[in-house]
Motif scaffolding. Sequence first.
Motif, mmCIF file in Angstrom:
data_model
loop_
_atom_site.group_PDB
_atom_site.id
_atom_site.type_symbol
_atom_site.label_atom_id
_atom_site.label_comp_id
_atom_site.label_asym_id
_atom_site.label_seq_id
_atom_site.Cartn_x
_atom_site.Cartn_y
_atom_site.Cartn_z
ATOM 1 N N VAL A 54 47.822 -9.609 15.949
ATOM 2 C CA VAL A 54 47.673 -8.929 14.657
ATOM 3 C C VAL A 54 47.208 -7.487 14.885
ATOM 4 O O VAL A 54 47.618 -6.567 14.181
ATOM 5 C CB VAL A 54 46.686 -9.684 13.736
ATOM 6 N N ILE A 96 49.811 -4.790 15.363
ATOM 7 C CA ILE A 96 50.333 -4.220 14.122
ATOM 8 C C ILE A 96 49.410 -3.102 13.650
ATOM 9 O O ILE A 96 49.858 -2.069 13.166
ATOM 10 C CB ILE A 96 50.462 -5.292 13.024
ATOM 11 N N ALA A 97 48.091 -3.297 13.831
ATOM 12 C CA ALA A 97 47.125 -2.280 13.415
ATOM 13 C C ALA A 97 47.297 -1.001 14.238
ATOM 14 O O ALA A 97 47.301 0.098 13.683
ATOM 15 C CB ALA A 97 45.704 -2.812 13.544
ATOM 16 N N THR A 121 50.687 0.599 13.034
ATOM 17 C CA THR A 121 50.666 1.150 11.684
ATOM 18 C C THR A 121 49.710 2.331 11.568
ATOM 19 O O THR A 121 50.030 3.357 10.964
ATOM 20 C CB THR A 121 50.247 0.054 10.683
ATOM 21 N N GLY A 122 48.524 2.190 12.182
ATOM 22 C CA GLY A 122 47.523 3.246 12.069
ATOM 23 C C GLY A 122 47.979 4.554 12.698
ATOM 24 O O GLY A 122 47.770 5.628 12.141
ATOM 25 N N VAL A 130 51.574 6.885 11.297
ATOM 26 C CA VAL A 130 51.543 7.868 10.207
ATOM 27 C C VAL A 130 51.525 9.287 10.783
ATOM 28 O O VAL A 130 52.371 10.119 10.455
ATOM 29 C CB VAL A 130 50.316 7.629 9.300
ATOM 30 N N PHE A 189 55.746 2.889 17.387
ATOM 31 C CA PHE A 189 56.409 2.575 16.119
ATOM 32 C C PHE A 189 57.060 1.194 16.182
ATOM 33 O O PHE A 189 57.011 0.423 15.239
ATOM 34 C CB PHE A 189 57.470 3.651 15.878
ATOM 35 N N VAL A 247 56.743 -4.188 14.752
ATOM 36 C CA VAL A 247 57.759 -5.073 14.175
ATOM 37 C C VAL A 247 57.823 -6.404 14.922
ATOM 38 O O VAL A 247 57.785 -7.479 14.319
ATOM 39 C CB VAL A 247 59.127 -4.375 14.166
ATOM 40 N N ALA A 300 54.780 -8.429 14.276
ATOM 41 C CA ALA A 300 54.694 -9.023 12.941
ATOM 42 C C ALA A 300 55.304 -10.420 12.910
ATOM 43 O O ALA A 300 54.724 -11.346 12.316
ATOM 44 C CB ALA A 300 55.372 -8.119 11.915
ATOM 45 N N THR A 328 39.239 -11.938 13.802
ATOM 46 C CA THR A 328 40.357 -11.002 13.702
ATOM 47 C C THR A 328 40.032 -9.810 12.800
ATOM 48 O O THR A 328 40.461 -8.692 13.082
ATOM 49 C CB THR A 328 41.613 -11.735 13.188
ATOM 50 N N GLY A 329 39.269 -10.038 11.736
ATOM 51 C CA GLY A 329 38.926 -8.968 10.792
ATOM 52 C C GLY A 329 38.290 -7.761 11.467
ATOM 53 O O GLY A 329 38.838 -6.653 11.410
ATOM 54 N N VAL A 362 40.723 -6.043 13.954
ATOM 55 C CA VAL A 362 41.801 -5.279 13.331
ATOM 56 C C VAL A 362 41.281 -3.988 12.694
ATOM 57 O O VAL A 362 41.883 -2.926 12.837
ATOM 58 C CB VAL A 362 42.536 -6.163 12.297
ATOM 59 N N LEU A 363 40.132 -4.071 12.029
ATOM 60 C CA LEU A 363 39.577 -2.877 11.388
ATOM 61 C C LEU A 363 39.242 -1.824 12.443
ATOM 62 O O LEU A 363 39.543 -0.638 12.279
ATOM 63 C CB LEU A 363 38.330 -3.249 10.585
ATOM 64 N N LEU A 393 42.435 -0.354 13.933
ATOM 65 C CA LEU A 393 43.071 0.522 12.944
ATOM 66 C C LEU A 393 42.428 1.911 12.953
ATOM 67 O O LEU A 393 43.107 2.932 13.049
ATOM 68 C CB LEU A 393 42.939 -0.131 11.563
#
Lengths: 276, 107
Positions: A51, A54-55, A58-59, A62, A205, A209, A212, A229-230, A233-234, A237
Motif C-alpha cells: 500500500v 502507492i503512497a 502518488t505523493g 504530482v 509514476f 498502478v 494497486a 499500515t496507517g 502510509v502517512l 506520503l
Amino acid sequence: MLVQTLEIFLIAITAGVFGSILGLGGGIIIVPVLTLLFNVPMQTAVAASTVSIIATSTGAAVAFLQDRLTNTRVAIWLEMGTSTGALSGALIAGYLNQRFLYILFGLLLAYSGYNMFKARKNELPEGVLPDRLSQKLQLQGSYTDRQLGKRIDYQVTGTIPGLIIMYFSGIAAGLLGIGAGIFKVPAMDQIMRIPFKASTATSNFMIGVTAASGAVVYFARGDVKPMITGPVVLGVLLGAILGAKLMVRLKSSTIRKLFIPIIIYTAFEMIYRGLK
Amino acid sequence: MTTHGSEPDIPSPHEPIELTLARLLRIGSFIAAVLIAVGIGTMLLGKEALATRLITAGLLALLATPIMRVITAGLIFVREKDWRFACFCLVVICALAAGIYLGRVHS
C-alpha cells in the motif's frame, strides 16, 4: 503505542524520501524495519509495504508531472508490460522454481548495476537515435531541469525491448512480490536511453498502478492492518512529497550514484535467497 | 525528427494530460492523508473502532487513486482521438481487473 506509532511514522518518512528520489517502492526499507524492529508478521509487513508503494507513487508524481519529468506516454506504453506481466506471474505461481528466478533476476540486476557504475559520470545520454516505433508513438519528451537550469529534449529508443523487460519485471513483482522499481529504472536508463531523472520519475509514476492491483488482493484477504499500515502510509506520503521537491533539484548523476548501492545490494540479496 | 523540441506540436484546446493527472493525484493523496491523519489522532484518543474505520477509508481512497489515474488517462486519449494510447490504457485496465479478480478467487 504512541512511541511506536511515531517511530514507524518517522522511518516511513525516510522510506518515502528515498523511494521518491530513486523511483522505487521503498519495500526494501519498510519490510525489514517492520518485521525485524517491530515484530510485525511478514504478511502484514508486505501488505503495508505494497500500500505504501502507492503512497510513494502518488505523493511524488504530482511534483514530477508538473515539472514534466514524468513521461506519461512512455509510462502507459510500459504499463502494458508490467500489468500483463504481474498477471502472468500470479497465474504461473507455483509452476516455476522460485530459486531459479531469484538467481536469474539477481544476476540481471547485478549486470545492470555494473552498467550503471560504468555510466556513473554521465549526466545525460548522448546521441540517442529513436527507433521507428518510438517515433510513431511520439515517446520523445522534454523537461526543464532545475539543477542544470535548462530545457532537456530527449529521444527514446529500445521501445520493444523496454516493453519486454517490463513484462518480466511485472512477472517478478507478481511472483516474488519484489522489484517495484528496481527493474524499471535500469531498463529505461540503459535500454531506452531516457535521462536518469526522467527514468526514475516515470518509474515512480508506474509503480503505483501495479501495486494497486496487489493491494486490492491484500485488502480482500484482510492482510492490511490499519493500525500498522496507517502510520506507514502517512509517513511515506509526506516523505514522498518532500523527496520529490528535493529530487527535481538533484543532478541525474547524483541520483544514479545513490541508486548503484541499492541495486547491488538487492542483486546480492536475491542471489542469496535463491542459493540458501 | 522535425517534431523534436518545439512547444506543443499539435495545439490542443485542452490542458496537457500531465496537469489533469497531477490534479487527480493531488486530490487523491490529500483525501487519503486527511482521513489517515484524523484516524491516527482518533486512535491516540483511544477510540479504536472509529480509528480503524477512518484509516481504512483513507487507505481505500489511496488505493483507488492510481486506478482512477489509468481510467482518466484512457478517457483523455479518447477525447484527443488518440486511439492507440486509449487501447493501451484499456489493456492495462483489463490486466488490473483480471489480476484483482484472480487474486480474490484464490484467497
